[in-house]
Design an enzyme around this catalytic site. Structure first.
Site, PDB file in Angstrom:
ATOM      1  N   HIS A 239       0.984  -1.086  -0.063  1.00 21.73           N
ATOM      2  CA  HIS A 239       0.089  -0.072   0.196  1.00 21.73           C
ATOM      3  C   HIS A 239       0.918   1.437   0.015  1.00 21.73           C
ATOM      4  CE1 HIS A 239      -2.449   2.933   2.597  1.00 21.73           C
ATOM      5  NE2 HIS A 239      -2.775   3.171   1.273  1.00 21.73           N
ATOM      6  N   HIS A 406     -12.350   1.423   0.601  1.00 25.71           N
ATOM      7  CA  HIS A 406     -10.825   1.219   0.041  1.00 25.71           C
ATOM      8  C   HIS A 406     -10.050   0.723   1.365  1.00 25.71           C
ATOM      9  CE1 HIS A 406      -9.683   4.825   2.478  1.00 25.71           C
ATOM     10  NE2 HIS A 406      -8.578   4.826   2.262  1.00 25.71           N
TER      11      HIS A 406
HETATM   12  N1  LIG Z   1      -3.747  -4.544   6.627  1.00 31.19           N
HETATM   13  C1  LIG Z   1      -3.290  -3.377   6.804  1.00 31.19           C
HETATM   14  N2  LIG Z   1      -3.943  -2.250   6.703  1.00 31.19           N
HETATM   15  C2  LIG Z   1      -3.856  -1.448   6.873  1.00 31.19           C
HETATM   16  C3  LIG Z   1      -2.536  -0.746   7.559  1.00 31.19           C
HETATM   17  N3  LIG Z   1      -2.777   0.420   8.254  1.00 31.19           N
HETATM   18  C4  LIG Z   1      -3.850   1.025   7.419  1.00 31.19           C
HETATM   19  N4  LIG Z   1      -4.511   0.062   6.941  1.00 31.19           N
HETATM   20  C5  LIG Z   1      -5.621   0.275   6.093  1.00 31.19           C
HETATM   21  O1  LIG Z   1      -5.453   0.769   4.702  1.00 31.19           O
HETATM   22  C6  LIG Z   1      -6.413   1.879   4.521  1.00 31.19           C
HETATM   23  C7  LIG Z   1      -5.625   2.617   3.510  1.00 31.19           C
HETATM   24  O2  LIG Z   1      -6.347   3.773   3.712  1.00 31.19           O
HETATM   25  P1  LIG Z   1      -5.817   5.276   3.401  1.00 31.19           P
HETATM   26  O3  LIG Z   1      -6.632   6.425   3.344  1.00 31.19           O
HETATM   27  O4  LIG Z   1      -4.520   5.757   4.468  1.00 31.19           O
HETATM   28  O5  LIG Z   1      -5.149   5.047   2.078  1.00 31.19           O
HETATM   29  C8  LIG Z   1      -6.772   2.273   5.843  1.00 31.19           C
HETATM   30  O6  LIG Z   1      -8.190   2.765   6.154  1.00 31.19           O
HETATM   31  C9  LIG Z   1      -6.837   1.025   6.750  1.00 31.19           C
HETATM   32  O7  LIG Z   1      -8.036   0.433   6.895  1.00 31.19           O
HETATM   33  C10 LIG Z   1      -1.627  -2.142   7.878  1.00 31.19           C
HETATM   34  O8  LIG Z   1      -0.785  -1.729   8.565  1.00 31.19           O
HETATM   35  N5  LIG Z   1      -2.204  -3.370   7.480  1.00 31.19           N
HETATM   36 MN   LIG Z   2      -3.966   4.870   0.429  1.00 30.66          MN
HETATM   37 MN   LIG Z   3      -1.209   6.962   0.443  1.00 28.69          MN
END
Ligand SMILES: Nc1nc2c(ncn2[C@@H]2O[C@H](COP(=O)(O)O)[C@@H](O)[C@H]2O)c(=O)[nH]1
Ligand SMILES: [Mn+2]
Ligand SMILES: [Mn+2]
Length: 483
Positions: A239, A406
């Site tokens: 990500h 998302h």
């Molecule tokens: N599997 C994981 N998911 C995670 C982690 N940290 C955040 N998140 C999820 O990603 C979305 C992305 O959101 P954004 O707006 O920052 O793009 C966020 O909503 C979380 O649900 C992780 O370490 N591992």
């Molecule tokens: Mn993001």
């Molecule tokens: Mn980002």
């Protein structure tokens, strides 16, 4: 303006509406919320719904301004929002895309299973951490000359293939094949290029991560088989987005667009919704620069995949030809797409900010083996809970302009999370549950603690039950590398 429960009508299970009569002086369309009752209560605690109502005032907005169940407040537009405007005169607004242009996720599949990798997790976490630069402002090993920067901005993930960092087969498994044709590198400022020149192959800080997961549960065997997913299989989730380059593109063009609004007689209830007609000079310049930044992000995720594949080969042996790309999808982007409102189909500018494209079966861009299943939708949850793979549906085209949530979405601000969470204790607790966390700082771990996010299961149940995406598989974390 505080939105109260009495302002919101229930349309059907999981779908709510604030009608235009709430603010007839500026709402051009209703505002719709996709949420369970529980999530709606949580959503009402911040300014997301006031922002959603503001978005309904965008010139040329079509159908409804929409938020997904992971919504939380953001810059002007809420994060978790979708707004489609008419082509070519409707508004384009950088706030509806976000500062991290083409932030997105990709999932890579290994041939290994959970038991096989168990003993190697400690080594694997360190190798991934050492191979993939992470943390604020951390540069990578590739320094782009200005000619190469232009090639990346024009060609996206294709550039990584042309330089031998990836195989061409990856490209078929990326939204838009990892390249937006309308990109114009000349519209990306020197400052943005400087910020990005050593950032390819880096994840950045905070919410961005590289994670090793295993598949804990399969919900739809046919679709899982089409996607190549099996119970117990080890997979890798990435990500991140366009790093400092994308941020600078947004900063530069928001300033220009704010200055140009008066010329077009545009009045919006919040300056952060700054927008211009899509076909104006400023609109076209932003859109083409945004496409270039999106290409940079796709190339970035491709380079991170190369680093992860290198680390993987070091740990598991180079004879293992592993980490095949399952799919890569953006969640901060604007796209030109054909959609239908009240039975009339037309081209629209679809802004997705913290929302994932979720096109259904038969979408011609999809690789052949996914055509019957629909587009993979990858939804990360948090470092301590779980993540999901879903499949887009025809229903998403009817109610959300082919979009889905998302992530889980934030419920605590970074400051609040830091106050609540003892990061060393959390790291130990996760370790005792078999999750290895490698992060640049304890501050980063606290800000990203599972408690900072909404209940991912509830969010995913909401999108599944409302029919905009179908649950395919649940992933559980084993190794998390955070910036
Ligand atoms: N599997 C994981 N998911 C995670 C982690 N940290 C955040 N998140 C999820 O990603 C979305 C992305 O959101 P954004 O707006 O920052 O793009 C966020 O909503 C979380 O649900 C992780 O370490 N591992
Ligand atoms: Mn993001
Ligand atoms: Mn980002």
């Amino acid at each position: 303006m505080k939105i109260q429960k009495e302002h919101i009508n229930k349309i059907k299970d999981y779908l709510w509406e604030i009608p235009t009569s709430f603010r007839p002086q500026y709402m051009n369309v209703p505002a719709r919320i996709l949420a369970s009752e529980t999530l709606l209560d949580e959503i009402m605690e911040d300014r997301s719904l006031a922002q959603l109502v503001n978005v309904a005032s965008l010139p040329g907005i079509q159908g409804a301004s929409m938020v997904m169940p992971d919504v939380h407040e953001g810059y002007g537009f809420p994060i978790g929002g979708v707004a489609a405007t008419s082509y070519p005169k409707g508004a384009i607004s950088p706030g509806g895309i976000g500062y991290d242009i083409n932030c997105g996720v990709r999932l890579l599949l290994s041939s290994l299973n959970r038991e096989t990798v168990q003993e190697s997790l400690g080594v694997l976490s360190r190798e991934l951490y050492n191979h993939i630069p992470s943390g604020m402002g951390k540069g990578g090993s590739i320094l782009l000359s200005s000619r190469k920067m232009h090639e990346v901005l024009r060609n996206g993930a294709e550039w990584a293939v042309s330089q031998g960092y990836a195989k061409a087969e990856d490209l078929r498994f990326i939204e838009s094949n990892g390249k937006l044709e309308m990109a114009d590198p000349r519209l990306v400022s020197e400052r943005a290029k400087q910020r990005g020149k050593d950032q390819l192959g880096t994840i950045g800080s905070g919410n961005h991560f590289v994670e090793v997961d295993y598949i804990d549960e399969i919900y739809n065997t046919n679709i899982a088989t089409a996607y190549g997913l099996e119970c117990g299989q080890v997979v890798l989730l990435i990500h991140t987005g366009s790093r400092g380059l994308g941020h600078q593109v947004a900063t530069d063009h928001i300033k220009i667009i704010m200055g140009a609004m008066e010329k077009y007689g545009i009045n919006v209830p919040d300056r952060e919704l700054a927008c211009v007609p899509f076909d104006s000079e400023e609109g076209q310049n932003y859109f083409r620069a945004m496409c270039a930044a999106a290409n940079f992000a796709w190339c970035n995720r491709e380079l991170i995949s190369w680093e992860a594949r290198t680390a993987w080969a070091k740990v598991f042996g180079s004879e293992v030809d592993d980490l095949h790309l399952m799919y890569d999808v953006a969640h901060n982007i604007a796209k030109l797409e054909e959609h239908s409102v009240e039975g009339k189909s037309s081209l629209m500018i679809v802004h997705r900010k913290g929302a994932t494209r979720a096109f259904g079966p038969g979408f011609p861009e999809l690789p052949e083996k996914y055509l019957k299943a629909g587009q993979p939708v990858i939804i990360p949850g948090s470092m301590g809970t779980c993540s999901y793979v879903l499949a887009g549906t025809a229903r998403s085209m009817e109610i959300t302009f082919g979009s889905c949530c998302h992530g889980a979405g934030r419920r605590l601000s970074r400051t609040a999370a830091k106050k609540q969470v003892n990061a060393p204790v959390l790291k130990e607790e996760l370790r005792s549950r078999g999750i290895y966390v490698e992060a640049g700082s304890f501050k980063g771990i606290a800000e990203e603690a599972p408690v900072a996010y909404k209940d991912i299961n509830e969010v995913v149940e909401t999108v599944h039950a409302s029919g905009i995406a179908t649950k395919v598989a649940k992933l559980k974390p084993m190794v998390v590398v955070k910036g």
